[in-house]
Design an enzyme around this catalytic site. Structure first.
Site, PDB file in Angstrom:
ATOM      1  N   GLY A   1      -7.611   4.288   7.948  1.00  0.00           N
ATOM      2  CA  GLY A   1      -8.756   5.169   7.962  1.00  0.00           C
ATOM      3  C   GLY A   1     -10.010   4.529   8.526  1.00  0.00           C
ATOM      4  CD  GLU A   2      -9.283   0.127   7.886  1.00  0.00           C
ATOM      5  OE1 GLU A   2      -9.003  -0.815   7.121  1.00  0.00           O
ATOM      6  OE2 GLU A   2      -8.433   0.927   8.324  1.00  0.00           O
TER       7      GLU A   2
ATOM      8  CG  HIS B   1      -1.979  -1.125   1.078  1.00  0.00           C
ATOM      9  ND1 HIS B   1      -3.174  -0.957   0.416  1.00  0.00           N
ATOM     10  CD2 HIS B   1      -1.954  -2.413   1.496  1.00  0.00           C
ATOM     11  CE1 HIS B   1      -3.858  -2.092   0.452  1.00  0.00           C
ATOM     12  NE2 HIS B   1      -3.131  -2.992   1.107  1.00  0.00           N
TER      13      HIS B   1
ATOM     14  CG  ASP C   1      -1.535  -5.837   3.877  1.00  0.00           C
ATOM     15  OD1 ASP C   1      -1.818  -5.106   2.911  1.00  0.00           O
ATOM     16  OD2 ASP C   1      -2.358  -6.123   4.775  1.00  0.00           O
TER      17      ASP C   1
ATOM     18  CG  HIS D   1      -4.994 -10.591   3.862  1.00  0.00           C
ATOM     19  ND1 HIS D   1      -3.737 -10.018   3.912  1.00  0.00           N
ATOM     20  CD2 HIS D   1      -5.816  -9.661   3.301  1.00  0.00           C
ATOM     21  CE1 HIS D   1      -3.799  -8.796   3.398  1.00  0.00           C
ATOM     22  NE2 HIS D   1      -5.043  -8.561   3.015  1.00  0.00           N
TER      23      HIS D   1
ATOM     24  CG  HIS E   1      -8.895  -7.878   1.755  1.00  0.00           C
ATOM     25  ND1 HIS E   1      -7.975  -7.437   2.685  1.00  0.00           N
ATOM     26  CD2 HIS E   1     -10.056  -8.087   2.441  1.00  0.00           C
ATOM     27  CE1 HIS E   1      -8.543  -7.385   3.876  1.00  0.00           C
ATOM     28  NE2 HIS E   1      -9.800  -7.773   3.761  1.00  0.00           N
TER      29      HIS E   1
ATOM     30  CE1 TYR F   1      -8.814  -4.014   1.029  1.00  0.00           C
ATOM     31  CE2 TYR F   1     -10.544  -3.835   2.677  1.00  0.00           C
ATOM     32  CZ  TYR F   1      -9.231  -4.111   2.346  1.00  0.00           C
ATOM     33  OH  TYR F   1      -8.363  -4.476   3.335  1.00  0.00           O
TER      34      TYR F   1
ATOM     35  CB  THR G   1     -10.586   0.193   3.582  1.00  0.00           C
ATOM     36  OG1 THR G   1     -10.124  -1.053   4.098  1.00  0.00           O
ATOM     37  CG2 THR G   1     -12.000   0.440   4.072  1.00  0.00           C
TER      38      THR G   1
END
Length: 385
Positions: free
Chosen positions: A71-72, A65, A287, A226, A197, A132, A101
């Site tokens: 930011g979740e 990334h 990741d 993952h 993902h 996503y 996300t």
């Protein structure tokens, strides 16, 4: 410029013993026996004696990334962009960037700019279009146009399945996306891979199996990551790989995630190999700079840490030193297999015609002494340049 790397104990990834590597025009021009006669006074020839140190291909990371993630938990939980100096020192010489996300405040144009920034620093960088959610965000208006017309876009991803943060795609939607990406990849001479993902919801990888059962698309068109997230998903991943699919283990983790049941990446690799999964179906990714979030039973955000690019080299060392995986096999997990899956034909191996991306390892410790990318030495441990 011509460069001669003398006395390299070469893992290409196969163990080849002591060799000399001749590099020209950013690629490996020759792999020579130690007794081969080379005029070291040839004009313009730069000679480096590696004194028998181990040399492996530069690492290939299929999920980075680069522009940050997270930011979740609100704007204050956004993770930072990847810095060039951190990327170079990590030993990862080929990176593939992705959105996650957040495809609202981080965009394909932002990602493409970061890819080109890191490439200007000497690394080989690519990206996935999309994120996503479906329908995918793109630069040109379609996945196919992005892949065909923009050199750096090699596929689509990171598309989320079995995760409350995804758009809950149907098998039909995934099949349409994979078909578009695959066809565009064929036209552009790229893999058109669909990088997936995988969350921890009960469905696991079943939707990918449904696409393979109900369409003409090969199951290996998908590359789910993952897979070591939970014990149940790990076992599902082993079955998926035995059925001809690919599986990718995430090397970045936290103590909290491990306590919640994540399988350490090196342990996952060792167990998969012991279970006689075809090694070419297994890869590792960092990741890096993504958020590693935790949610409670109600799906509420609890906290996060950021993924690390250097975790890929760390886990490679754990595979070799803690789990007894032969270096030539472990290098495949961290370099060769991802390069093959992504259609990067000049990456992941050290042979004539391949890009001169390589790591010189320390004699007495698990560390990187030198990082070479496209025939240039970008990092030395002793001088830190």
């Amino acid at each position: 410029m011509l460069t001669l790397l003398k006395n390299a104990r070469l893992y290409a990834p196969a163990a080849m013993g002591l060799k000399h590597l001749l590099i020209t025009d950013r690629r490996i021009a020759a792999v020579l026996e130690p007794e081969a006669s080379v005029d070291e006074h040839f004009p313009g020839l730069e000679v480096h004696d590696l004194e028998g140190r181990r040399v492996i291909p530069g690492l290939v990371d299929p999920l980075v990334h680069m522009t940050g993630g997270g930011g979740e938990g609100g704007f204050g939980t956004r993770t930072p962009e990847l810095r060039l100096e951190d990327a170079i020192a990590s030993g990862v010489t080929t990176l593939v960037g992705a959105l996650g996300t957040d495809a609202l405040t981080r965009t394909p144009a932002n990602l493409l700019g970061k890819v080109r920034e890191l490439a200007a620093g000497g690394l080989s960088c690519y990206a996935y279009t999309g994120s996503y959610q479906l329908p995918p965000v793109t630069l040109t208006g379609s996945v196919a146009e992005d892949i065909v017309h923009i050199p750096e876009f090699i596929g689509v991803g990171e598309v989320a399945i079995s995760d409350h943060r995804g758009s809950q795609p149907s098998a039909h939607e995934l099949a349409r996306l994979a078909s578009e990406s695959r066809t565009a990849g064929m036209l552009a001479g790229k893999s058109g891979i669909v990088f997936i993902h995988t969350g921890d919801a009960e469905g696991g990888l079943e939707i990918l199996r449904e696409v393979a059962r109900t369409t003409a698309l090969p199951i290996a068109q998908f590359m789910p990551t993952h897979i070591n997230r939970t014990a149940a998903l790990f076992e599902d991943g082993l079955r998926f790989a035995r059925d001809g699919g690919r599986i990718d283990f995430t090397t970045s983790t936290t103590q909290e995630l491990l306590a919640d049941g994540e399988v350490p990446a090196s342990e996952a690799a060792a167990r998969a190999l012991k279970a006689r999964v075809d090694p070419s179906r297994i890869s590792l990714s960092s990741d890096a700079n993504a958020s590693l979030p935790r949610f409670d039973a109600e799906g509420r955000f609890v906290g996060l840490e950021a993924g690390r690019l250097d975790s890929l080299f760390e886990v490679l060392g754990e595979c070799v030193n803690d789990h007894g995986i032969a270096l030539e096999v472990a290098v495949g997990l961290a370099s060769t297999h991802a390069a093959d899956a992504l259609g990067l034909k000049r990456k992941g191996r050290l042979a004539v015609g391949q890009d001169a991306d390589l790591l010189v390892l320390g004699d007495d410790d698990w560390a990187i002494d030198q990082v070479w990318a496209l025939g240039q030495c970008l990092h030395r441990r002793d001088t830190n340049r």
